[in-house]
Design a protein around this motif. Structure first.
Motif, mmCIF file in Angstrom:
data_model
loop_
_atom_site.group_PDB
_atom_site.id
_atom_site.type_symbol
_atom_site.label_atom_id
_atom_site.label_comp_id
_atom_site.label_asym_id
_atom_site.label_seq_id
_atom_site.Cartn_x
_atom_site.Cartn_y
_atom_site.Cartn_z
ATOM 1 N N VAL A 197 9.095 2.823 5.244
ATOM 2 C CA VAL A 197 10.378 3.495 5.460
ATOM 3 C C VAL A 197 11.291 2.635 6.327
ATOM 4 O O VAL A 197 12.468 2.437 6.006
ATOM 5 C CB VAL A 197 10.158 4.896 6.076
ATOM 6 C CG1 VAL A 197 11.465 5.487 6.592
ATOM 7 C CG2 VAL A 197 9.509 5.823 5.055
ATOM 8 N N ASN A 198 10.758 2.110 7.411
ATOM 9 C CA ASN A 198 11.578 1.266 8.291
ATOM 10 C C ASN A 198 12.059 0.009 7.578
ATOM 11 O O ASN A 198 13.189 -0.441 7.803
ATOM 12 C CB ASN A 198 10.822 0.916 9.566
ATOM 13 C CG ASN A 198 10.764 2.084 10.522
ATOM 14 O OD1 ASN A 198 11.571 3.005 10.469
ATOM 15 N ND2 ASN A 198 9.787 2.056 11.421
ATOM 16 N N ASP A 199 11.235 -0.552 6.722
ATOM 17 C CA ASP A 199 11.635 -1.728 5.949
ATOM 18 C C ASP A 199 12.843 -1.400 5.062
ATOM 19 O O ASP A 199 13.821 -2.138 5.030
ATOM 20 C CB ASP A 199 10.465 -2.234 5.113
ATOM 21 C CG ASP A 199 10.785 -3.505 4.335
ATOM 22 O OD1 ASP A 199 11.522 -4.369 4.846
ATOM 23 O OD2 ASP A 199 10.290 -3.626 3.200
ATOM 24 N N ALA A 200 12.781 -0.284 4.366
ATOM 25 C CA ALA A 200 13.893 0.112 3.493
ATOM 26 C C ALA A 200 15.156 0.381 4.310
ATOM 27 O O ALA A 200 16.253 -0.063 3.944
ATOM 28 C CB ALA A 200 13.520 1.343 2.677
ATOM 29 N N LEU A 201 15.028 1.089 5.426
ATOM 30 C CA LEU A 201 16.198 1.405 6.250
ATOM 31 C C LEU A 201 16.821 0.145 6.853
ATOM 32 O O LEU A 201 18.051 0.053 6.962
ATOM 33 C CB LEU A 201 15.821 2.412 7.340
ATOM 34 C CG LEU A 201 15.413 3.799 6.836
ATOM 35 C CD1 LEU A 201 14.972 4.689 7.998
ATOM 36 C CD2 LEU A 201 16.527 4.455 6.036
ATOM 37 N N GLU A 202 15.998 -0.818 7.224
ATOM 38 C CA GLU A 202 16.526 -2.092 7.728
ATOM 39 C C GLU A 202 17.312 -2.825 6.639
ATOM 40 O O GLU A 202 18.343 -3.438 6.921
ATOM 41 C CB GLU A 202 15.390 -2.966 8.250
ATOM 42 C CG GLU A 202 14.829 -2.496 9.578
ATOM 43 C CD GLU A 202 13.567 -3.242 9.998
ATOM 44 O OE1 GLU A 202 13.277 -4.328 9.438
ATOM 45 O OE2 GLU A 202 12.877 -2.738 10.890
ATOM 46 N N GLN A 203 16.831 -2.746 5.398
ATOM 47 C CA GLN A 203 17.558 -3.372 4.289
ATOM 48 C C GLN A 203 18.923 -2.704 4.093
ATOM 49 O O GLN A 203 19.924 -3.385 3.852
ATOM 50 C CB GLN A 203 16.749 -3.269 3.000
ATOM 51 C CG GLN A 203 15.514 -4.129 2.973
ATOM 52 C CD GLN A 203 14.720 -3.907 1.711
ATOM 53 O OE1 GLN A 203 15.280 -3.795 0.631
ATOM 54 N NE2 GLN A 203 13.402 -3.851 1.839
ATOM 55 N N ILE A 204 18.961 -1.382 4.199
ATOM 56 C CA ILE A 204 20.233 -0.669 4.074
ATOM 57 C C ILE A 204 21.184 -1.108 5.185
ATOM 58 O O ILE A 204 22.354 -1.399 4.930
ATOM 59 C CB ILE A 204 20.010 0.860 4.114
ATOM 60 C CG1 ILE A 204 19.229 1.313 2.884
ATOM 61 C CG2 ILE A 204 21.357 1.601 4.208
ATOM 62 C CD1 ILE A 204 18.722 2.750 2.969
ATOM 63 N N LEU A 240 0.821 -1.206 0.000
ATOM 64 C CA LEU A 240 0.000 0.000 0.000
ATOM 65 C C LEU A 240 0.857 1.260 0.000
ATOM 66 O O LEU A 240 0.467 2.288 -0.528
ATOM 67 C CB LEU A 240 -0.960 0.002 1.189
ATOM 68 C CG LEU A 240 -2.080 -1.040 1.119
ATOM 69 C CD1 LEU A 240 -2.880 -1.068 2.413
ATOM 70 C CD2 LEU A 240 -2.992 -0.762 -0.069
ATOM 71 N N VAL A 241 2.029 1.179 0.617
ATOM 72 C CA VAL A 241 3.006 2.255 0.577
ATOM 73 C C VAL A 241 4.350 1.618 0.254
ATOM 74 O O VAL A 241 4.733 0.607 0.847
ATOM 75 C CB VAL A 241 3.094 3.022 1.912
ATOM 76 C CG1 VAL A 241 4.200 4.071 1.874
ATOM 77 C CG2 VAL A 241 1.762 3.679 2.250
ATOM 78 N N VAL A 242 5.061 2.208 -0.704
ATOM 79 C CA VAL A 242 6.375 1.722 -1.113
ATOM 80 C C VAL A 242 7.335 2.905 -1.076
ATOM 81 O O VAL A 242 7.102 3.933 -1.719
ATOM 82 C CB VAL A 242 6.326 1.106 -2.532
ATOM 83 C CG1 VAL A 242 7.708 0.661 -2.972
ATOM 84 C CG2 VAL A 242 5.345 -0.064 -2.572
ATOM 85 N N ALA A 243 8.406 2.758 -0.291
ATOM 86 C CA ALA A 243 9.406 3.817 -0.149
ATOM 87 C C ALA A 243 10.724 3.325 -0.734
ATOM 88 O O ALA A 243 11.168 2.223 -0.426
ATOM 89 C CB ALA A 243 9.590 4.173 1.325
ATOM 90 N N THR A 244 11.338 4.149 -1.577
ATOM 91 C CA THR A 244 12.613 3.796 -2.193
ATOM 92 C C THR A 244 13.689 4.770 -1.701
ATOM 93 O O THR A 244 13.510 5.985 -1.773
ATOM 94 C CB THR A 244 12.521 3.850 -3.727
ATOM 95 O OG1 THR A 244 11.468 2.974 -4.139
ATOM 96 C CG2 THR A 244 13.824 3.413 -4.375
ATOM 97 N N PHE A 245 14.777 4.190 -1.204
ATOM 98 C CA PHE A 245 15.910 4.956 -0.688
ATOM 99 C C PHE A 245 17.171 4.562 -1.430
ATOM 100 O O PHE A 245 17.285 3.443 -1.933
ATOM 101 C CB PHE A 245 16.151 4.634 0.798
ATOM 102 C CG PHE A 245 15.199 5.287 1.744
ATOM 103 C CD1 PHE A 245 15.588 6.406 2.457
ATOM 104 C CD2 PHE A 245 13.937 4.776 1.953
ATOM 105 C CE1 PHE A 245 14.731 7.010 3.351
ATOM 106 C CE2 PHE A 245 13.064 5.369 2.840
ATOM 107 C CZ PHE A 245 13.459 6.492 3.547
ATOM 108 N N THR A 246 18.140 5.460 -1.442
ATOM 109 C CA THR A 246 19.490 5.089 -1.858
ATOM 110 C C THR A 246 20.214 4.619 -0.603
ATOM 111 O O THR A 246 19.764 4.870 0.524
ATOM 112 C CB THR A 246 20.235 6.281 -2.488
ATOM 113 O OG1 THR A 246 20.229 7.372 -1.570
ATOM 114 C CG2 THR A 246 19.601 6.698 -3.803
ATOM 115 N N GLY A 247 21.332 3.948 -0.809
ATOM 116 C CA GLY A 247 22.085 3.395 0.319
ATOM 117 C C GLY A 247 22.593 4.434 1.289
ATOM 118 O O GLY A 247 22.913 4.115 2.429
#
Length: 104
Positions: free
Chosen positions: A77-84, A40-47
């Motif tokens: 957001v937390n999911d993306a940051l955990e992946q980083i 439902l929400v997808v956040a994309t971050f750079t490393g």
């Protein structure tokens, strides 16, 4: 320690620093996509932890439950940051094996 050993040690430290910098630059260029349930929400971050994109599906916008969009955004957001964090730990860990360095 004599001068020759110290010089060799300094060269090894400089080589390791160069390799670490190159590895960090590679991580910084990668993209990490965090997703809330049902995408439902997808956040994309750079490393380097800069948000590049945030996609919100219309189903996430419930006027009767305004807190839902906040919860979904935080989850993505937390999911993306955990992946980083995990990628950084895995890739940079090769340089810190056996050392006790906080944060790595």
């Amino acid at each position: 320690m004599n001068g020759m050993n110290m010089g060799k040690l300094m060269k090894q430290a400089q080589d390791m620093q160069r390799k670490m910098s190159a590895q960090q630059a590679e991580i910084d260029q990668q993209e990490f996509t965090g997703k809330a349930p049902d995408d439902l929400v997808v956040a994309t971050f750079t490393g380097d932890r800069k948000m590049k994109d945030l996609q919100i599906k219309k189903e996430a916008l419930d006027p009767d439950d305004p807190d839902m969009i906040s919860d979904l955004t935080i989850a993505a957001v937390n999911d993306a940051l955990e992946q980083i964090d995990e990628t950084t730990k895995n890739k940079m860990g090769q340089f810190t094996q056996g050392m006790n360095i906080p944060g790595l």
